[in-house]
Design a protein around this motif. Sequence first.
Motif, PDB file in Angstrom:
ATOM      1  N   LYS A 112      21.591 -33.420 -10.641  1.00 50.97           N
ATOM      2  CA  LYS A 112      22.940 -33.925 -10.872  1.00 50.97           C
ATOM      3  C   LYS A 112      23.302 -33.785 -12.349  1.00 50.97           C
ATOM      4  N   LEU A 113      24.403 -33.103 -12.605  1.00 49.66           N
ATOM      5  CA  LEU A 113      24.872 -32.867 -13.971  1.00 49.66           C
ATOM      6  C   LEU A 113      25.673 -34.058 -14.490  1.00 49.66           C
ATOM      7  N   ASP A 114      25.634 -34.255 -15.775  1.00 46.50           N
ATOM      8  CA  ASP A 114      26.446 -35.273 -16.442  1.00 46.50           C
ATOM      9  C   ASP A 114      27.882 -34.763 -16.452  1.00 46.50           C
ATOM     10  N   LYS A 115      28.791 -35.488 -15.833  1.00 42.12           N
ATOM     11  CA  LYS A 115      30.182 -35.023 -15.730  1.00 42.12           C
ATOM     12  C   LYS A 115      30.903 -34.982 -17.072  1.00 42.12           C
ATOM     13  N   LYS A 116      30.464 -35.817 -18.033  1.00 43.84           N
ATOM     14  CA  LYS A 116      31.103 -35.835 -19.342  1.00 43.84           C
ATOM     15  C   LYS A 116      30.596 -34.725 -20.251  1.00 43.84           C
ATOM     16  N   ASN A 117      29.334 -34.326 -20.077  1.00 45.59           N
ATOM     17  CA  ASN A 117      28.727 -33.309 -20.946  1.00 45.59           C
ATOM     18  C   ASN A 117      27.669 -32.523 -20.158  1.00 45.59           C
ATOM     19  N   PRO A 118      28.099 -31.661 -19.228  1.00 47.67           N
ATOM     20  CA  PRO A 118      27.148 -30.961 -18.368  1.00 47.67           C
ATOM     21  C   PRO A 118      26.154 -30.054 -19.104  1.00 47.67           C
ATOM     22  N   LYS A 119      26.557 -29.510 -20.255  1.00 50.07           N
ATOM     23  CA  LYS A 119      25.665 -28.562 -20.935  1.00 50.07           C
ATOM     24  C   LYS A 119      24.504 -29.237 -21.663  1.00 50.07           C
ATOM     25  N   LYS A 120      24.530 -30.565 -21.779  1.00 47.44           N
ATOM     26  CA  LYS A 120      23.495 -31.261 -22.557  1.00 47.44           C
ATOM     27  C   LYS A 120      22.096 -31.078 -21.980  1.00 47.44           C
ATOM     28  N   ASP A 121      21.992 -30.845 -20.673  1.00 54.99           N
ATOM     29  CA  ASP A 121      20.679 -30.677 -20.044  1.00 54.99           C
ATOM     30  C   ASP A 121      20.164 -29.243 -20.102  1.00 54.99           C
ATOM     31  N   ARG A 122      20.939 -28.333 -20.688  1.00 54.02           N
ATOM     32  CA  ARG A 122      20.540 -26.931 -20.902  1.00 54.02           C
ATOM     33  C   ARG A 122      20.093 -26.283 -19.582  1.00 54.02           C
ATOM     34  N   VAL A 123      20.970 -26.352 -18.616  1.00 53.41           N
ATOM     35  CA  VAL A 123      20.718 -25.825 -17.272  1.00 53.41           C
ATOM     36  C   VAL A 123      21.112 -24.361 -17.209  1.00 53.41           C
ATOM     37  N   ILE A 124      20.318 -23.588 -16.468  1.00 51.71           N
ATOM     38  CA  ILE A 124      20.683 -22.195 -16.193  1.00 51.71           C
ATOM     39  C   ILE A 124      20.596 -21.935 -14.694  1.00 51.71           C
ATOM     40  N   ALA A 125      21.376 -20.940 -14.284  1.00 55.36           N
ATOM     41  CA  ALA A 125      21.268 -20.383 -12.941  1.00 55.36           C
ATOM     42  C   ALA A 125      20.642 -19.005 -13.111  1.00 55.36           C
ATOM     43  N   VAL A 126      19.785 -18.626 -12.178  1.00 56.07           N
ATOM     44  CA  VAL A 126      19.133 -17.318 -12.261  1.00 56.07           C
ATOM     45  C   VAL A 126      19.528 -16.474 -11.053  1.00 56.07           C
ATOM     46  N   SER A 127      19.571 -15.172 -11.249  1.00 56.01           N
ATOM     47  CA  SER A 127      19.841 -14.290 -10.113  1.00 56.01           C
ATOM     48  C   SER A 127      18.647 -14.366  -9.157  1.00 56.01           C
ATOM     49  N   ARG A 128      18.903 -14.094  -7.905  1.00 48.99           N
ATOM     50  CA  ARG A 128      17.882 -14.298  -6.870  1.00 48.99           C
ATOM     51  C   ARG A 128      16.657 -13.410  -7.046  1.00 48.99           C
ATOM     52  N   ASP A 129      16.831 -12.245  -7.662  1.00 50.07           N
ATOM     53  CA  ASP A 129      15.674 -11.369  -7.882  1.00 50.07           C
ATOM     54  C   ASP A 129      14.690 -11.972  -8.880  1.00 50.07           C
ATOM     55  N   LEU A 130      15.137 -12.900  -9.718  1.00 48.85           N
ATOM     56  CA  LEU A 130      14.238 -13.553 -10.682  1.00 48.85           C
ATOM     57  C   LEU A 130      13.493 -14.730 -10.068  1.00 48.85           C
TER      58      LEU A 130
END
Length: 159
Positions: free
Chosen positions: A84-102
Motif C-alpha cells: 500500500k502506497l502513501d497517498k500523500k507521498n507515494p514516491k517516498k518508499d522508492r517503489v519500482i515496477a519491473v517488466s515481466r521478463d525481469l
Amino acid sequence: RSKKIWPFGIIIVYCKTTEMKHISTIFKVGILIWLIIMLIEIHNLKRDIEELKRTTIGKVTVTMYQPETRQTDSSPYVTASGFKLDKKNPKKDRVIAVSRDLLDKLKFGDKVILEGIGEWSGEYVVHDVMNKRFRNRIDILINPGDEATMFKEAKLMIP
C-alpha cells in the motif's frame, strides 16, 4: 606496492641530511603519514569489495509512472505485490515496477540499485509489474504532478 613505503624513504634522507637530529619526531611523523595512507587504502578496498558483491543484471530502460488509474489499474495506491502506497507521498518508499521478463531474476520485495540515471540513481524495492508489452524495462513510481523522465540505459544491480 613499493610506493606505499615512501614516508620511510623521506625519513632516511632527512635523517642523513640533518645529522640524525630529531629522529624520534621525524620517525613519528613518517609513521603517521604511513598510517593515513593505509587507512585510505583500506577504505578504498572496502568500497571495491562492496562493488564486487553486487550482482549486475544488465542495462535496462527506465521510465516513470504515477499512481493514476490511466497508468496503473483501478487501485493505483496498491501495487501488484499488495504493497500500500502513501497517498500523500507515494514516491517516498522508492517503489519500482519491473517488466515481466525481469521477474525470472527479481521478485517482489527485492532491493535493486539503479545507476546512471542522475538524481534518480539509488536503491529501490520491487513491488509492481509492468504491462506484458514491455521488455527489459523498469518503471520508477513518482508522485502525481512530478515530471516523468525516460532513460535509455541504466545499470541494474542487486546489492
